[in-house]
Scaffold this active site. Structure first.
Site, PDB file in Angstrom:
ATOM      1  N   THR A  80      48.033  49.741  38.794  1.00  0.00           N
ATOM      2  CA  THR A  80      48.458  48.764  39.796  1.00  0.00           C
ATOM      3  C   THR A  80      49.817  49.204  40.320  1.00  0.00           C
ATOM      4  OG1 THR A  80      47.264  46.957  38.730  1.00  0.00           O
ATOM      5  CG2 THR A  80      49.023  46.350  40.248  1.00  0.00           C
ATOM      6  N   LYS A 112      44.049  43.793  44.520  1.00  0.00           N
ATOM      7  CA  LYS A 112      44.613  43.517  43.193  1.00  0.00           C
ATOM      8  C   LYS A 112      45.772  42.528  43.304  1.00  0.00           C
ATOM      9  CE  LYS A 112      45.407  43.739  38.788  1.00  0.00           C
ATOM     10  NZ  LYS A 112      45.677  44.955  38.007  1.00  0.00           N
ATOM     11  N   LYS A 143      56.186  43.203  37.049  1.00  0.00           N
ATOM     12  CA  LYS A 143      56.108  44.373  37.927  1.00  0.00           C
ATOM     13  C   LYS A 143      55.093  44.129  39.035  1.00  0.00           C
ATOM     14  CE  LYS A 143      53.343  47.592  37.151  1.00  0.00           C
ATOM     15  NZ  LYS A 143      51.987  48.037  37.587  1.00  0.00           N
TER      16      LYS A 143
END
Length: 288
Positions: free
Chosen positions: A97, A172, A240
């Site tokens: 990701t 995502k 993150k």
């Protein structure tokens, strides 16, 4: 069966590479900490390489599942990076990701080198990786996806092409935005039930059968109520990911007020020493 390199053997990557080997692919692994690659090879019967470049040589597909934008750049185009070892026509599949920006940057470099590129971030957590039941959301050219999808199927429950390069990462982000708000709401619900003196098991049994039900509720309510947060995907990694979401939202002029708030709640959990706790630990802010 294909010759596959797999870069990154964390809690997600190691079992994913294992599924590829079990499916009959010839797998060579690389990990920044070499002994993990050696251990994986001994356990699964595959090979290991000292650099991403060595792992990628002669591979039909190179899969990566590393930490962040910087890590991905390093394994792709850093010293002895994978791109340098890949043959023309091979396909790079990124399960990390990362930002859509770094995805498009690396895809452009790959195109110049006549390497296919599919961004393919995953959802399903450590359990999904171990059980081969991940959701895989992909971006890239149709031809590259069509070649990569049968290989990805070794660890996928569902694998879909969402659009051109970068679309997988944007999807995502949608996933992480949805999870952030849901886990906070579930945390508040369970903490409220506890403070009201209700039997949490009975509460969940009833409300999970209606509109409030979710995977998180069914699979995490017991450990959340017990203050146990050892289920893989860490708060540090979630922050993150949410940082990527919020940055992209600025670029798109999209409003993410709940996501921004929950990001700060995860910061609170980090300040409590819970950076390595799993994402269900949001409840700890409400019960400590």
């Amino acid at each position: 069966m294909a010759k596959v390199a797999f870069l990154g053997l964390g809690v997600m990557g190691a079992p994913m590479a294992g599924h590829l080997q079990s499916a009959g692919h010839a797998v060579t692994v690389y990990n920044r900490t070499a002994f993990k690659a050696q251990d994986w090879a001994e356990k699964h019967g595959g090979k290991w390489a000292k650099t991403p470049e060595d792992a990628a040589k002669d591979a039909d597909f190179v899969m990566a599942c590393v930490g962040n934008d910087h890590d991905l750049r390093q394994v792709c185009i850093g010293d002895h990076g994978a791109f340098a070892g890949m043959r023309k026509g091979a396909i790079f599949v990124d399960h990390t990701t990362v930002s859509a920006a770094v995805t498009r940057e690396l895809a452009d470099i790959a195109q110049e080198m006549m390497i296919g590129y599919v961004d393919a971030p995953i959802s399903g957590g450590q359990a999904g990786a171990e059980n081969g039941q991940l959701s895989v959301m992909c971006g890239g050219a149709q031809g590259d996806f069509d070649k990569a999808a049968p290989v990805i199927d070794a660890y996928a429950k569902i694998c879909r092409l969402m659009g051109p390069v970068g679309a997988g990462q944007m999807t995502k982000m949608c996933n992480q935005i949805a999870i952030a708000g849901l886990v906070q709401a579930l945390s508040e619900s369970l903490a409220f039930a506890q403070k009201a003196g209700l039997d949490v098991e009975k509460v969940v049994e009833v409300i999970s059968q209606g509109a409030a039900g979710s995977w998180q509720m069914v699979n995490r309510h017991k450990t959340m109520a017990a203050g146990e947060f050892n289920h893989g995907f860490a708060v540090d990694w979630m922050r993150k990911d949410l940082g990527i979401c919020l940055s992209a939202a600025d670029d798109l002029k999209a409003s993410l007020p709940v996501t921004a708030l929950v990001d700060q709640f995860y910061k609170d959990v980090q300040n409590m020493g819970g950076g390595r706790w799993d994402t269900s630990s949001l409840i700890a802010r409400l019960t400590n």
